[in-house]
Design an enzyme around this catalytic site. Structure first.
Site, short mmCIF file in Angstrom:
data_model
loop_
_atom_site.label_atom_id
_atom_site.label_comp_id
_atom_site.label_asym_id
_atom_site.label_seq_id
_atom_site.Cartn_x
_atom_site.Cartn_y
_atom_site.Cartn_z
N ASN A 46 9.63 4.75 2.82
CA ASN A 46 9.61 4.21 4.17
C ASN A 46 10.95 3.56 4.51
O ASN A 46 11.75 3.25 3.63
CB ASN A 46 8.53 3.12 4.27
CG ASN A 46 7.14 3.63 3.98
OD1 ASN A 46 6.40 3.99 4.88
ND2 ASN A 46 6.77 3.64 2.71
N ARG A 83 0.83 -1.20 0.00
CA ARG A 83 0.00 0.00 0.00
C ARG A 83 0.87 1.26 0.00
O ARG A 83 1.05 1.90 -1.02
CB ARG A 83 -0.96 -0.02 1.21
CG ARG A 83 -2.17 0.93 1.04
CD ARG A 83 -1.86 2.38 1.26
NE ARG A 83 -1.41 2.67 2.63
CZ ARG A 83 -1.05 3.87 3.05
NH1 ARG A 83 -1.09 4.91 2.21
NH2 ARG A 83 -0.62 4.07 4.29
N ASP A 84 1.48 1.57 1.13
CA ASP A 84 2.27 2.80 1.21
C ASP A 84 3.48 2.74 0.29
O ASP A 84 3.93 3.75 -0.25
CB ASP A 84 2.72 3.02 2.66
CG ASP A 84 3.07 4.47 2.94
OD1 ASP A 84 2.75 5.33 2.11
OD2 ASP A 84 3.66 4.73 4.00
N CYS A 143 4.43 9.75 -0.30
CA CYS A 143 3.04 10.21 -0.28
C CYS A 143 2.79 11.15 -1.44
O CYS A 143 3.51 12.14 -1.62
CB CYS A 143 2.73 10.92 1.04
SG CYS A 143 1.05 11.57 1.13
N HIS A 192 9.68 7.32 7.81
CA HIS A 192 10.27 7.47 6.49
C HIS A 192 11.73 7.87 6.68
O HIS A 192 12.11 8.44 7.70
CB HIS A 192 9.51 8.51 5.67
CG HIS A 192 8.18 8.02 5.19
ND1 HIS A 192 7.84 7.95 3.86
CD2 HIS A 192 7.10 7.55 5.87
CE1 HIS A 192 6.60 7.47 3.73
NE2 HIS A 192 6.14 7.22 4.94
N HIS A 243 5.67 4.59 12.55
CA HIS A 243 5.80 4.56 11.09
C HIS A 243 6.79 5.64 10.70
O HIS A 243 6.54 6.84 10.90
CB HIS A 243 4.42 4.84 10.47
CG HIS A 243 4.41 4.90 8.98
ND1 HIS A 243 3.92 3.89 8.19
CD2 HIS A 243 4.80 5.88 8.12
CE1 HIS A 243 4.01 4.22 6.92
NE2 HIS A 243 4.54 5.44 6.85
#
Length: 300
Positions: A249, A15-16, A240, A209, A207
């Site tokens: 990430n 997903r990300d 993003c 990055h 989370h």
């Protein structure tokens, strides 16, 4: 606070990791990515996002992906949703968990989700209540917790307030997210303390990055301050679409290497994950940012 001896990795690559990439992947390729990650030991996977594919084209085909993923015992698939329509789609598609992103800054919330933080917090309460009726756990990710590409430094009080509201609405887990990769370990310690105070008893996740090469240091700081759930993306892919300059990430394989060598168990095979990152890079037409595979594999 003692560091955990075992850390749960939430694999967010499907997903990300994919949402900001220019090269679209087919449903079959997305399913194959997830299959490889499961084979490498991933047990919580953010597999899909139930958002408007016109805004995030890489997330098209969520229902088709969920219909084809391997239903391996012990594997939990997470779907990102931002509203009740997304929740309805996620539940119909058979996700095991739902995650909702609630930015801590209004301008990012407007550009990313078309609403204000207050309105998104109210939407989360509605989503959490509906999910609870069918027994599906819901987590909240407090995005832009460390900084915002439009507003600059994020007020930590706003982060705590969002976390408090999410906990009161029924979040079973709260993720503190450095969406643009500006955080440092001192901020990690401060924010975790604030969020724990605001949402006592709720499991915390982080989370990160790696925009400024602080992501792994931040992950280690989170571990030292009692966090036992960390997000990571295979190959270090990610970013993003609504955060200018945000890079990928922290890479799952590099994070697992760090944890393994620190005596912290994850259940994830770093070498197999690195091979998957290399394979994914070949599909996307760009090399992974992870260093493990390029450094010759895991020693020992």
């Amino acid at each position: 606070m003692a560091a955990a001896e075992r850390v749960e990795i939430v694999e967010v690559g499907p997903r990300d990791g994919l949402q900001n990439e220019d090269t679209p992947l087919s449903v079959a390729d997305k399913v194959e990515l997830i299959r490889r990650l499961v084979e490498a030991g991933a047990r919580r996977i953010e597999a899909v996002s139930f958002v408007n594919p016109r805004r995030v084209p890489q997330m098209a085909g969520a229902e088709e992906v969920m219909a084809a993923v391997p239903r391996t015992p012990g594997v939990s698939y997470i779907g990102l949703v931002l509203n009740r329509r997304g929740l309805d789609r996620a539940l119909a598609a058979g996700v095991d968990e739902v995650n909702v992103a609630i930015p801590a800054t209004d301008e990012f919330c407007r550009r990313n989700q078309g609403t204000t933080v207050e309105e998104m917090t109210a939407a989360f309460a509605d989503i959490a209540a509906a999910a609870a009726e069918v027994g599906t756990p819901v987590s909240a990710t407090v995005s832009t917790a460390f900084g915002c590409p439009f507003e600059g430094e994020t007020d930590p009080g706003r982060v705590a307030a969002v976390a408090r509201a999410a906990a009161e609405a029924g979040a079973v887990e709260i993720a503190v997210a450095d969406t643009i990769g500006v955080g440092v370990p001192r901020q990690v310690a401060d924010l975790l303390a604030r969020v724990r105070s605001a949402a006592p008893g709720v499991r915390l996740r982080c989370h990160f990055h790696n925009t400024r090469n602080t992501g792994y240091a931040n992950a280690h700081a989170a571990l030292e301050h009692g966090v036992d759930v960390l997000d990571a993306s295979v190959g270090g892919f990610g970013g993003c679409p609504f955060a200018p300059g945000a890079t990928g990430n922290i890479a799952t394989e590099d994070l697992v290497y760090l944890l393994d060598r620190s005596g912290v168990a994850t259940g994830v095979d770093s070498a197999a994950t690195a091979r998957t990152g290399t394979w994914l890079g070949s599909l996307l037409g760009k090399p992974p940012t992870a260093l493990l595979g390029r450094a010759g594999g895991f020693p020992g």
